[in-house]
Enzyme design. Structure first.
Site, mmCIF file in Angstrom:
data_model
loop_
_atom_site.group_PDB
_atom_site.id
_atom_site.type_symbol
_atom_site.label_atom_id
_atom_site.label_comp_id
_atom_site.label_asym_id
_atom_site.label_seq_id
_atom_site.Cartn_x
_atom_site.Cartn_y
_atom_site.Cartn_z
ATOM 1 C CE LYS A 96 41.969 46.504 33.095
ATOM 2 N NZ LYS A 96 42.308 45.162 33.608
ATOM 3 C CG ASN B 214 47.201 39.047 33.107
ATOM 4 O OD1 ASN B 214 47.717 40.163 33.047
ATOM 5 N ND2 ASN B 214 47.169 38.240 32.050
ATOM 6 C CB VAL C 5 37.647 34.641 32.396
ATOM 7 C CG1 VAL C 5 38.861 33.995 33.009
ATOM 8 C CG2 VAL C 5 38.001 35.710 31.394
ATOM 9 C CE1 TYR D 3 41.870 47.465 29.578
ATOM 10 C CE2 TYR D 3 42.728 49.687 29.947
ATOM 11 C CZ TYR D 3 42.877 48.313 30.011
ATOM 12 O OH TYR D 3 44.049 47.786 30.504
ATOM 13 C CB SER E 213 44.474 50.081 33.340
ATOM 14 O OG SER E 213 44.774 51.011 32.316
#
Length: 270
Positions: free
Chosen positions: A177, A108, A82, A173, A160
């Site tokens: 998110k 996902n 991706v 991260y 998340s």
């Protein structure tokens, strides 16, 4: 002759779907990125149980092959990275040529990295953003263009708990998110008039191999996570799978722009 006030006028309720099919994904084609293992595989499994046809993608063909064997005859795979944004339009084209219109997209695929913020290099940061945010947008754009043309589709993002509160050592991260959560709201506003819904699922602490590895090296974090989860236990990957089935199904046809925590109450725990 009785005069009915407006409050008493019987409203004719239209039932578009019978109770037998509200949660069914029969005949739907679903694309799940990173569907060969972990939560992605479990989402694929639950959607297969609900009657869907599944396409999973990922970088490792051996993992995808094994997953498709387990998922059964309604599952197929395409090897794809991706993060190679220029490949995504072609991927969607190839899938639709081979298998028909993609009804549901589940974004996902994602990566994490645990490092104190001051040690995170620009390369580190960009790598996480590229996979978790840029790739998600590029693939969503490719699928959504076709869904909007067909006036039908559903897009599910995997968010998340890191978007909800300040978990230390996951700055890239958490940024990715949090960006995803904003993206969901904007895309839902733009796409929903075309009958394309956009939602997110925010998993709490779910027992995947990735989490077990992370938690076993950090028992203090594991205890903290458990202590603030009112249900007092970690979730199973299938808990995310069934939430995805619900959001993808007609049972959720009036739900768009939400982020659903599936977390045993962790996000409201005290």
């Amino acid at each position: 002759m009785t005069n009915l006030s407006t409050s008493e006028v019987p409203i004719k309720v239209q039932h578009h779907h019978s109770h037998e099919t509200a949660f069914s994904l029969e005949g739907k084609l679903i694309l799940i990125t990173g569907g060969g293992s972990g939560i992605g595989f479990e989402i694929a499994q639950c959607m297969t149980y609900a009657g869907a046809r599944i396409i999973i993608t990922g970088r490792r063909e051996d993992v995808l092959k094994e997953a498709v064997t387990q998922l059964g005859k309604n599952a197929h795979y395409f090897v794809n990275d991706v993060t190679d944004l220029s490949s995504l339009e072609g991927l969607v084209n190839n899938i639709e040529l081979a298998h028909g219109p993609i009804d549901i997209l589940v974004n996902n695929a994602g990566i994490n990295m645990k490092k104190p913020a001051l040690e995170v290099s620009d390369e580190d940061f960009n790598r996480i953003i590229q996979t978790n945010l840029n790739a998600v947008f590029a693939l969503t754009r490719a699928c959504a263009a076709r869904m909007i043309a067909r006036k039908s589709g559903t897009i599910i993002m995997i968010s998340s708990m890191a978007a909800y509160y300040g978990i230390d050592r996951v700055v890239a991260y958490a940024a990715s998110k949090s960006g995803l959560e904003g993206m969901v709201k904007v895309l839902a506003s733009e796409f929903s008039p075309h009958n394309v819904r956009v939602n997110a699922i925010a998993p709490g602490f779910i027992e995947t191999n990735m989490m077990k590895t992370a938690m076993s090296s950090d028992p203090d974090r594991m205890n903290r996570a458990l202590n603030r989860t009112p249900m007092g236990k970690f979730g199973k990957p299938s808990d995310i799978g069934w939430a995805a089935v619900f959001l993808a199904s007609d049972a959720a046809r009036y739900i768009t722009g939400v982020s659903l925590p599936v977390d045993g109450g962790n996000s409201i725990g005290f």
